[in-house]
Design an enzyme around this catalytic site. Sequence first.
Site, mmCIF file in Angstrom:
data_model
loop_
_atom_site.group_PDB
_atom_site.id
_atom_site.type_symbol
_atom_site.label_atom_id
_atom_site.label_comp_id
_atom_site.label_asym_id
_atom_site.label_seq_id
_atom_site.Cartn_x
_atom_site.Cartn_y
_atom_site.Cartn_z
ATOM 1 C CB SER A 143 -0.536 -0.366 1.197
ATOM 2 O OG SER A 143 -1.734 1.260 1.723
ATOM 3 C CE1 TYR A 156 -4.207 -2.134 5.351
ATOM 4 C CE2 TYR A 156 -3.209 0.022 5.199
ATOM 5 C CZ TYR A 156 -3.680 -1.095 4.606
ATOM 6 O OH TYR A 156 -4.166 -1.469 2.933
#
Length: 248
Positions: A143, A156
């Site tokens: 990401s 995350y």
Amino acid sequence: MSQGIENKVVVITGASSGLGEATARHLAERGALIVLGARRSDRIDALATELNQKGYKALAVPTDVTDKNQVKNLVDTAVQEYGQIDVMLNNAGLMPLAPLERLKIDEWDRMIDVNLKGVLYGIAAALPYMKAQKSGHIINVSSVYGHVVDPGAAVYCATKFAVRALSEGLRKEVKPYNIRTTIISPGAVSTELLEHISEKDIQAGTKEFVSKIAVSAETFARTVAFAVNEPDDVDINEILFRPTAQPV
Ligand SMILES: NC(=O)c1ccc[n+]([C@@H]2O[C@H](COP(=O)([O-])OP(=O)(O)OC[C@H]3O[C@@H](n4cnc5c(N)ncnc54)[C@H](OP(=O)(O)O)[C@@H]3O)[C@@H](O)[C@H]2O)c1
């Protein structure tokens, strides 16, 4: 190993929605043989049926990536059915954002189990076959949050930084086996990802921001297709993309 995309056997985790689903469609349309893994079997069964009815080749294998035996079964089934595995797309993931002080410890565990350990289980399942074949391609989804850290995203981000570290180690280790490795690090893409943010104030704020800038899941699918389609002697190691309007 087949060249290009046509006839490659592509295993996709998290194929029931968002990036995984879009990639399954995109690669199937280009002649790949798709093996769909996710927990929602109704979704992947329907997608496999739809793709097969269109004349493409797809198979659905219900899979929870937190169970290493289920991930092994996903890959074993792909090889039993199609004779080989060319691409392993470790895509399943979740992003229940919340500041650390809210102590969402079960969600921390879940992110580590799915986003990190799920990727490891995918590697464990695919690597023995790819070593034996002396070919293959492992694509791990990180990401923008594998590159930058924002408040509320610490765990995350930790999982997505870890996916990049793991992928770089993998890249160096699998050279003797002619295996390619790619990290894909998307920015904001319109999927179901934000539906699993349990903190309603965080969810609302994130949705408001993301809905203004997010690009379609097809964008991600094109990056996968690019990496897979490159000639066998070209190893696209990382793709980082954002919506043009994304500031972070
Ligand atoms: N959308 C974005 O803006 C964005 C940006 C950067 C990175 N990413 C990453 O992209 C990946 C795909 O996310 P998405 O945006 O497409 O979100 P999504 O629409 O929510 O899809 C997530 C997928 O992961 C699967 N999944 C979740 N837990 C699982 C488990 N235990 N076992 C198997 N599959 C599981 C879900 O399937 P089931 O629920 O059916 O199991 C679903 O197919 C994730 O790794 C995410 O972190 C997304």
